[in-house]
Design a protein around this motif. Structure first.
Motif, PDB file in Angstrom:
ATOM      1  N   ASP A 162      45.882  48.700  26.190  1.00  0.00           N
ATOM      2  CA  ASP A 162      45.628  47.552  25.329  1.00  0.00           C
ATOM      3  C   ASP A 162      45.255  46.369  26.215  1.00  0.00           C
ATOM      4  O   ASP A 162      46.108  45.621  26.683  1.00  0.00           O
ATOM      5  CB  ASP A 162      46.868  47.232  24.490  1.00  0.00           C
ATOM      6  N   ASP A 163      43.958  46.217  26.475  1.00  0.00           N
ATOM      7  CA  ASP A 163      43.481  45.172  27.383  1.00  0.00           C
ATOM      8  C   ASP A 163      43.771  43.774  26.857  1.00  0.00           C
ATOM      9  O   ASP A 163      44.056  42.858  27.633  1.00  0.00           O
ATOM     10  CB  ASP A 163      41.980  45.341  27.630  1.00  0.00           C
ATOM     11  N   ARG A 164      43.677  43.596  25.547  1.00  0.00           N
ATOM     12  CA  ARG A 164      43.959  42.278  24.971  1.00  0.00           C
ATOM     13  C   ARG A 164      45.417  41.901  25.218  1.00  0.00           C
ATOM     14  O   ARG A 164      45.724  40.787  25.663  1.00  0.00           O
ATOM     15  CB  ARG A 164      43.667  42.280  23.468  1.00  0.00           C
ATOM     16  N   MET A 167      46.178  40.821  28.858  1.00  0.00           N
ATOM     17  CA  MET A 167      45.834  39.452  29.242  1.00  0.00           C
ATOM     18  C   MET A 167      46.777  38.438  28.604  1.00  0.00           C
ATOM     19  O   MET A 167      47.109  37.416  29.219  1.00  0.00           O
ATOM     20  CB  MET A 167      44.378  39.152  28.842  1.00  0.00           C
ATOM     21  N   ARG A 168      47.238  38.730  27.400  1.00  0.00           N
ATOM     22  CA  ARG A 168      48.208  37.820  26.782  1.00  0.00           C
ATOM     23  C   ARG A 168      49.519  37.810  27.570  1.00  0.00           C
ATOM     24  O   ARG A 168      50.149  36.763  27.738  1.00  0.00           O
ATOM     25  CB  ARG A 168      48.439  38.209  25.320  1.00  0.00           C
ATOM     26  N   ARG A 195      35.220  42.949  27.898  1.00  0.00           N
ATOM     27  CA  ARG A 195      35.150  42.169  26.664  1.00  0.00           C
ATOM     28  C   ARG A 195      36.522  42.027  26.010  1.00  0.00           C
ATOM     29  O   ARG A 195      36.872  40.977  25.481  1.00  0.00           O
ATOM     30  CB  ARG A 195      34.157  42.823  25.700  1.00  0.00           C
ATOM     31  N   ARG A 196      37.283  43.105  26.066  1.00  0.00           N
ATOM     32  CA  ARG A 196      38.618  43.056  25.474  1.00  0.00           C
ATOM     33  C   ARG A 196      39.543  42.150  26.276  1.00  0.00           C
ATOM     34  O   ARG A 196      40.346  41.405  25.710  1.00  0.00           O
ATOM     35  CB  ARG A 196      39.184  44.470  25.384  1.00  0.00           C
ATOM     36  N   LYS A 197      39.458  42.226  27.585  1.00  0.00           N
ATOM     37  CA  LYS A 197      40.292  41.354  28.415  1.00  0.00           C
ATOM     38  C   LYS A 197      39.938  39.889  28.174  1.00  0.00           C
ATOM     39  O   LYS A 197      40.819  39.028  28.100  1.00  0.00           O
ATOM     40  CB  LYS A 197      40.132  41.705  29.899  1.00  0.00           C
ATOM     41  N   ALA A 199      38.716  38.602  25.453  1.00  0.00           N
ATOM     42  CA  ALA A 199      39.240  38.214  24.134  1.00  0.00           C
ATOM     43  C   ALA A 199      40.742  37.947  24.208  1.00  0.00           C
ATOM     44  O   ALA A 199      41.246  36.968  23.642  1.00  0.00           O
ATOM     45  CB  ALA A 199      38.952  39.317  23.117  1.00  0.00           C
ATOM     46  N   GLY A 200      41.473  38.799  24.928  1.00  0.00           N
ATOM     47  CA  GLY A 200      42.912  38.604  25.063  1.00  0.00           C
ATOM     48  C   GLY A 200      43.257  37.337  25.815  1.00  0.00           C
ATOM     49  O   GLY A 200      44.213  36.630  25.473  1.00  0.00           O
ATOM     50  N   GLU A 203      42.666  34.403  23.510  1.00  0.00           N
ATOM     51  CA  GLU A 203      43.753  34.344  22.523  1.00  0.00           C
ATOM     52  C   GLU A 203      45.014  33.769  23.157  1.00  0.00           C
ATOM     53  O   GLU A 203      45.704  32.932  22.557  1.00  0.00           O
ATOM     54  CB  GLU A 203      44.031  35.751  21.983  1.00  0.00           C
TER      55      GLU A 203
END
Length: 341
Positions: A162-164, A167-168, A195-197, A199-200, A203
């Motif tokens: 879960d890359d997002r 990063m969170r 891209r997912r990182k 976005a995370g 966020e």
């Protein structure tokens, strides 16, 4: 080399007539005797007749983009061990600069008669790549599983961290240490995990610091997934006044530490650095690297299970299995310097 019956018979301790029956695939020979003859054939350096060569039904291909980044050998070890325990023989195929492409390696494995293929961080993660190559592979009857990177148009099992969430976790940790100017060093934007990182990260910056996306994006640098790429990205971020840098890989993080030291900054006293992967030996760097642990054992074993289900005729619906990463706090992060709070 032409096999001499007398030599083989002497080596195996059987008659020449028995050797002849084995080599011609005739019945009426005990299994143990047949194996003794074949072993003698191998010991003497003779090739087995084609009719006696076992079909490579137990071969499973594993394609990685490289082996310089320690995370890929880590995946290979987990996957190969899991396949071996299930009675399969893994075949590792690695791309090298100027060497075979993913498509060429795939073609080679298919020609060798592999029963399935596992791709790690392949072209399926590249949004600019043609995904029809995987449709053609499936049409050829070879099942496959893809790790790190998701393409909804490809009908196959995917396994990803879960890359997002990763990063969170990183942003939350740094904010808790008092950091406000947090930078992000990433690879090329065309890759799905990047891209997912991103976005995370956005966020996390919005949730923790109330920073709008357009502001947070000013502290994002895209480069290469290498030590040199991390160094270049971190240099630009430190120039902007960042007191902490989150990196998309441990290799990039080591480059970020080098960039900080070249500017006369101490890590973590003047600049905190977080990596991603928790590659083997990364705990023994100077300083030991705080990183986001990619759950390699669980992901590798899940990929093997998904492939075995495909081979067993009970495939799961095409979907993505997402695994939760873990923040591993070590010595490369600390309280923000007073001037950076």
């Amino acid at each position: 080399m032409t096999a001499r019956l007398a030599d083989i018979a002497a080596q195996a301790g059987v008659s020449e007539a028995t050797v002849s029956r084995v080599l011609n695939g005739k019945p009426g020979v005990a299994t143990a005797t047949r194996e003794s003859v074949l072993a003698a054939l191998d010991l003497l350096g003779y090739e087995r007749p084609a009719r006696l060569t076992k079909r490579s039904a137990g071969l499973v291909g594993l394609i990685t983009p490289e082996l310089e980044n320690p995370i890929f050998p880590a995946f290979a070890q987990v996957i190969c061990q899991a396949l071996t325990r299930q009675g399969y023989t893994p075949v590792l195929a690695t791309q090298t600069p100027g060497g075979s492409t993913e498509d060429e390696l795939t073609g080679m494995l298919v020609e060798r008669g592999v029963t399935g293929i596992i791709f790690v961080s392949g072209l399926h993660a590249d949004t600019s790549a043609d995904m029809e190559r995987y449709d053609r592979l499936r049409a050829s009857g070879v099942p496959f599983v893809l790790i790190n990177g998701y393409a909804p148009s490809v009908r196959a099992p995917f396994v990803s961290p879960d890359d997002r969430a990763a990063m969170r976790l990183a942003v939350t940790h740094l904010v808790s240490l008092g950091h406000r100017r947090i930078g992000l060093a990433l690879g090329p934007i065309r890759f799905v995990p990047v891209r997912r990182k991103l976005a995370g990260f956005l966020e996390g910056m919005a949730a923790e610091l109330g920073l709008p996306a357009e502001r947070a994006e000013e502290w994002v640098q895209h480069s290469l997934f290498t030590l040199e790429g991390g160094q270049a990205a971190a240099s630009a971020l430190l120039e902007k006044g960042c007191t902490a840098v989150i990196c998309a890989s441990d290799m990039m993080a080591l480059g970020a530490i080098r960039a900080a030291r070249q500017r006369g900054l101490a890590v973590p006293e003047d600049c905190s650095v977080i990596g991603f992967d928790d590659s083997p030996l990364i705990a023994f760097t100077d300083p030991p690297l705080t990183t986001i642990r990619q759950p390699v054992p669980a992901m590798g074993q899940a990929a093997v299970r998904a492939l075995l289900e495909e081979l067993g005729g009970t495939p799961a619906p095409p979907s993505e299995f997402v695994f939760m990463p873990e923040l591993v706090v070590r010595g490369s992060t600390a309280a923000a310097p007073a001037a950076g709070r």
